[in-house]
Design a protein around this motif. Structure first.
Motif, short mmCIF file in Angstrom:
data_model
loop_
_atom_site.label_atom_id
_atom_site.label_comp_id
_atom_site.label_asym_id
_atom_site.label_seq_id
_atom_site.Cartn_x
_atom_site.Cartn_y
_atom_site.Cartn_z
N PHE A 92 24.77 45.30 -50.87
CA PHE A 92 23.30 45.29 -51.14
C PHE A 92 22.89 46.85 -51.24
O PHE A 92 23.85 47.61 -50.95
N GLN A 114 13.74 50.99 -48.81
CA GLN A 114 13.84 49.37 -48.77
C GLN A 114 15.26 49.21 -49.37
O GLN A 114 15.70 49.76 -50.24
N GLY A 174 18.24 45.55 -50.13
CA GLY A 174 18.25 44.18 -50.50
C GLY A 174 19.20 43.90 -51.34
O GLY A 174 19.88 44.69 -52.13
N ASN A 175 19.30 42.57 -51.98
CA ASN A 175 20.30 42.05 -52.69
C ASN A 175 19.79 42.43 -54.17
O ASN A 175 18.68 41.99 -54.77
N ARG A 176 20.31 43.30 -54.96
CA ARG A 176 20.05 43.68 -56.24
C ARG A 176 20.91 43.31 -57.17
O ARG A 176 21.02 43.84 -58.41
N ASN A 198 21.69 34.76 -51.94
CA ASN A 198 20.49 34.59 -51.18
C ASN A 198 20.66 33.36 -50.63
O ASN A 198 20.94 32.10 -51.03
N THR A 229 16.46 38.46 -48.64
CA THR A 229 17.28 39.59 -48.24
C THR A 229 16.42 40.97 -47.88
O THR A 229 17.36 41.82 -47.17
N ASP A 230 15.48 41.22 -48.46
CA ASP A 230 14.67 42.58 -48.88
C ASP A 230 14.47 42.97 -47.23
O ASP A 230 13.69 42.39 -46.59
#
Length: 240
Positions: free
Chosen positions: A94, A111, A113-115, A121, A154-155
């Motif tokens: 992530f 911030q 998360g999953n990018r 997810n 996720t974020d």
């Protein structure tokens, strides 16, 4: 003469009153002693504390390690979601991709998360507002990012300043706010380094333009760790 005297003595002996019977002296009762009272219980030390059973997670990034503590009793859904990604090792890779330097010193956050692969997810989770959890968006807070209540996956945010406007009961807010579920306990300097990392002048849409990190900072690993011996009390739990 002698015979008469002896006879008279014998008769006197027969008629003499018997000595009064003797009665034994009353026995004195032996003194009794009560057993000593039991000693009072030992006082509980004033510094005794309940063992900390909250989960701790180490986020190893390109710029260093951040350790966060999760409030899994107060925000069980949100904390459980975070741990699900950690335990499945889906958080490895992530990215920290956003820094709100453009919002000024009163609204600082990063911030992550999953990018990448959206198939990592898990399903979205229910929203846990701060007015229900008793937590608050103070400096160091770990909060869940969302567009609408109930769509978070996720974020997450790490706050580098108090942003009380993110609380669900903040005046002028939307009544939902952002769900706090933990806070930084070590590696605050690493979070600051991510916040101050280079920004793309063009990437991002809307309010996020001018806030996108370039390059992004990778979370190499995310693992549970024991509670640090010197973990601070923190600020996310509202005072009674």
């Amino acid at each position: 003469m002698l015979t008469g005297m002896i006879l008279s003595l014998a008769l006197a002996a027969q008629t003499a009153p018997a000595p009064p019977p003797t009665t034994p002296a009353p026995s004195r009762p032996r003194p009794t002693f009560a057993p000593p009272p039991p000693p009072p219980p030992l006082p509980v030390p004033v510094d005794a504390v309940t063992p900390d059973t909250r989960p701790y997670v180490s986020l190893v990034t390109d710029l260093g390690t951040i350790v966060v503590r999760l409030e899994n009793k107060r925000a069980p859904v949100t904390a459980g979601n975070f741990l699900r990604y950690v335990d499945a090792k889906r958080m490895d890779g992530f990215k920290f991709y956003r820094s709100t330097k453009s919002w000024g010193p009163a609204n600082q956050l990063i911030q992550a998360g999953n990018r990448g692969d959206a198939r990592k997810n898990f399903p979205p989770i229910a929203h846990e507002p701060t007015k229900a959890s008793g937590l608050t968006n103070c400096k160091g807070a770990l909060s869940m990012a969302r567009l609408n209540p109930g769509d978070a996956t996720t974020d997450f945010f790490l706050l580098l300043s108090d942003i009380k406007g993110f609380d669900s009961d903040a005046p002028g807010g939307d009544g939902a706010g952002f769900a706090v579920f933990g806070e930084i306990v070590a590696g605050g300097d690493v979070a600051s380094a991510i916040f101050n990392a280079p920004i793309s002048p063009t990437a991002g849409d809307g309010v996020m333009k001018g806030q996108m990190l370039e390059p992004q900072v990778t979370i190499k690993t995310a693992r549970r760790v024991p509670a640090p011996a010197d973990a601070p009390k923190g600020c996310v739990v509202k005072a009674p």
